[in-house]
Write a protein that holds these residues in place. Structure first.
Motif, PDB file in Angstrom:
ATOM      1  N   PRO A 210      62.955  19.984 -25.942  1.00 24.43           N
ATOM      2  CA  PRO A 210      63.260  21.336 -26.416  1.00 24.43           C
ATOM      3  C   PRO A 210      64.498  21.332 -27.306  1.00 24.43           C
ATOM      4  O   PRO A 210      65.360  20.454 -27.186  1.00 24.43           O
ATOM      5  CB  PRO A 210      63.532  22.125 -25.121  1.00 24.43           C
ATOM      6  N   PRO A 211      64.607  22.293 -28.204  1.00 22.36           N
ATOM      7  CA  PRO A 211      65.808  22.365 -29.048  1.00 22.36           C
ATOM      8  C   PRO A 211      67.045  22.660 -28.218  1.00 22.36           C
ATOM      9  O   PRO A 211      66.987  23.399 -27.228  1.00 22.36           O
ATOM     10  CB  PRO A 211      65.496  23.515 -30.014  1.00 22.36           C
ATOM     11  N   SER A 369      68.670  27.784 -14.653  1.00 21.22           N
ATOM     12  CA  SER A 369      67.741  26.673 -14.426  1.00 21.22           C
ATOM     13  C   SER A 369      66.948  26.291 -15.667  1.00 21.22           C
ATOM     14  O   SER A 369      66.569  25.140 -15.826  1.00 21.22           O
ATOM     15  CB  SER A 369      66.786  27.024 -13.281  1.00 21.22           C
ATOM     16  N   ALA A 370      66.678  27.226 -16.567  1.00 23.08           N
ATOM     17  CA  ALA A 370      65.874  26.911 -17.755  1.00 23.08           C
ATOM     18  C   ALA A 370      66.730  26.847 -19.018  1.00 23.08           C
ATOM     19  O   ALA A 370      66.198  26.845 -20.124  1.00 23.08           O
ATOM     20  CB  ALA A 370      64.774  27.951 -17.927  1.00 23.08           C
ATOM     21  N   PHE A 371      68.045  26.768 -18.852  1.00 22.49           N
ATOM     22  CA  PHE A 371      68.938  26.776 -20.012  1.00 22.49           C
ATOM     23  C   PHE A 371      69.102  25.373 -20.586  1.00 22.49           C
ATOM     24  O   PHE A 371      69.216  24.387 -19.851  1.00 22.49           O
ATOM     25  CB  PHE A 371      70.312  27.317 -19.615  1.00 22.49           C
ATOM     26  N   ALA A 416      64.575  27.466 -24.205  1.00 21.80           N
ATOM     27  CA  ALA A 416      63.674  26.322 -24.035  1.00 21.80           C
ATOM     28  C   ALA A 416      62.311  26.707 -23.468  1.00 21.80           C
ATOM     29  O   ALA A 416      61.381  25.895 -23.485  1.00 21.80           O
ATOM     30  CB  ALA A 416      64.330  25.275 -23.123  1.00 21.80           C
ATOM     31  N   LEU A 417      62.159  27.928 -22.967  1.00 17.26           N
ATOM     32  CA  LEU A 417      60.915  28.306 -22.300  1.00 17.26           C
ATOM     33  C   LEU A 417      59.717  28.271 -23.237  1.00 17.26           C
ATOM     34  O   LEU A 417      58.622  27.836 -22.847  1.00 17.26           O
ATOM     35  CB  LEU A 417      61.071  29.703 -21.678  1.00 17.26           C
ATOM     36  N   THR A 422      54.499  25.454 -24.877  1.00 18.52           N
ATOM     37  CA  THR A 422      53.689  24.692 -25.836  1.00 18.52           C
ATOM     38  C   THR A 422      53.476  23.271 -25.354  1.00 18.52           C
ATOM     39  O   THR A 422      52.361  22.727 -25.426  1.00 18.52           O
ATOM     40  CB  THR A 422      54.374  24.686 -27.215  1.00 18.52           C
ATOM     41  N   ALA A 423      54.556  22.642 -24.873  1.00 14.24           N
ATOM     42  CA  ALA A 423      54.464  21.254 -24.422  1.00 14.24           C
ATOM     43  C   ALA A 423      53.511  21.121 -23.235  1.00 14.24           C
ATOM     44  O   ALA A 423      52.828  20.098 -23.087  1.00 14.24           O
ATOM     45  CB  ALA A 423      55.847  20.744 -24.050  1.00 14.24           C
TER      46      ALA A 423
END
Length: 449
Positions: A210-211, A369-371, A416-417, A422-423
């Protein structure tokens, strides 16, 4: 203060002219109303020792604005505050004593950063020189220049420096660091041992994820650990509107790296230079990909000592020929940081910033958690903005507090979600060769599959 109240205070002062606290109150009232002439009249010829410390500052400010810098210095003398140091700097500047003024200004800003005044600093660092007229005659010129440009700033304009980084500067990602040490750094550090096993230093490694999760930072740290020259190749350094020029530039960059081994060539946003050729609408793009492949592992090329690092957010868009052994044969997934990594990243980000002693980083770690690493940096920057606003409002430096961080969490959202969504589709339905197993394992471990 309104006119009636001020008139009453002035009448009381006229009745008791030796009342120093009352004189200070009237003096401040006139200054707050920007009535310098009236404030100067109230001050009169009073000596500094007749005023309290706060009132001496009001008197010094009055004298500076009234154009009496010499007397203003008397009121600032031996005063411990940052405001007094700043007033001294203004008075000394008015007297032409720039060296002393700069010293006083630096002392004021070190005591209270909110007093920083760029206009005053520019005045203190400007120099005046006379330019002699030419032999043919002409006016004598007086040139004002600013001498606060350091030599390293000139160097930065000519060639932006890349401060060396190591893995200590990268929070988390311990498993990836270990793989890089084993596969990349050790061949640079122990070339004789690897030559015995017919293995050469260099090769290619592709970082994807993720970026904002640290791919570029990790690449720079890898170069720092290797002690290698780091070349950060921007897309604009390669792409050219003229046919053949992009390929020529790419070849020149690889040649430069081969001449300065050990070297690391880092290609960010790799998909712009290495996209799948079957989907290319322009023949020139396909030629650039072919040139790239030839430079990495061509018949006549020797890339010993040259490490090629690529970073991308879309590995599924990269031409599969780049995944052949000898090119980007090592592919590493750089995921969003886990809890331990997030705490380490936050400590690095908050380091050396004004902060309260019991800052609650655990709360931030628990709710991010998703940062990505970039998202965490945004949280700290937003909290810093709050502390700066509070500092300006209070007139003194205010540290970052836990409340600032909690407030920032309400504003900053994870980025990043979308990438993970997509991934997940590629990991489920386009993973025949197992190239996205790491992504799938990450999603399953974090309950996002």
């Amino acid at each position: 203060m309104d006119d009636v109240t001020l008139a009453s205070l002035k009448a009381a002062l006229a009745a008791s002219p030796d009342n120093a606290p009352l004189r200070g109150l009237v003096l401040k009232a006139h200054l707050d109303r920007n009535e310098v002439k009236e404030a100067r009249a109230i001050l009169g010829d009073s000596a500094p020792d007749l005023f309290s410390e706060p009132d001496r500052l009001h008197a010094a400010r009055t004298l500076v604005q009234a154009g009496e810098p010499e007397r203003a210095l008397l009121f600032c003398a031996n005063h411990p505050s940052a405001e007094a140091a700043l007033l001294s700097a203004r008075a000394l500047a008015a007297l032409g004593r720039k060296d002393e003024a700069r010293s006083a200004y630096q002392r004021a800003v070190s005591l209270n950063p909110t007093l920083e005044d760029r206009d005053l600093l520019a005045q203190l660092t400007a120099s005046v020189r006379d330019v002699q007229p030419s032999a043919a005659g002409g006016p004598r010129l007086r040139v004002i220049s600013n001498d606060d440009t350091a030599a390293n700033e000139v160097d930065r304009v000519l060639a932006p420096p890349q401060p060396p980084l190591t893995f200590a500067d990268v929070g988390g990602l311990e498993e990836i660091k270990q793989q890089i040490r084993k596969r990349i750094i050790l061949p640079f550090q122990k070339p004789s041992l690897f030559e015995r096993f017919k293995k050469k230093a260099g090769g290619g490694i592709l970082l994807y994820g993720p970026p904002g999760c640290g791919k570029t930072l990790l690449a720079r740290a890898t170069a720092g650990e290797c002690g290698a020259t780091f070349y950060n190749i921007a897309i604009s350094d390669i792409l050219d509107m003229y046919i053949g020029e992009s390929e020529r530039k790419l070849h020149a960059l690889f040649e430069k790296a081969r001449q300065t081994t050990p070297a690391v060539l880092f290609f960010d946003e790799l998909e712009a230079l290495a996209a799948k050729r079957q989907f290319s609408r322009e023949g020139t793009s396909a030629k650039l990909v072919s040139q790239f492949l030839a430079e990495m592992d061509g018949f006549a090329q020797n890339n010993a000592g040259v490490l090629i690092l690529g970073a991308t957010n879309t590995p599924w868009a990269i031409d599969p020929a780049f995944r052949r052994p000898g090119r980007f044969d090592r592919v590493l997934f750089v995921p969003p940081p886990d809890a331990v990594a997030r705490e380490e990243i936050l400590k690095l980000l908050i380091k050396d910033r004004p902060q309260e002693s019991n800052l609650d980083l655990g709360f931030v770690v628990k709710h991010t958690s998703a940062f990505s690493g970039a998202d965490l940096a945004n949280v700290v920057e937003t909290a810093s903005d709050s502390a700066i606003e509070r500092s300006l409002a209070q007139g003194t430096e205010a540290p970052i507090t836990s409340a600032d961080l909690k407030g920032a969490l309400k504003e900053v959202k994870p980025t990043a979600l979308e990438w993970l969504t997509t991934a997940r589709n590629y990991a489920r339905y386009a993973n025949d060769s197992g190239q996205y197993d790491e992504v799938l394992a990450f999603l399953q471990a974090h309950g996002k599959s």
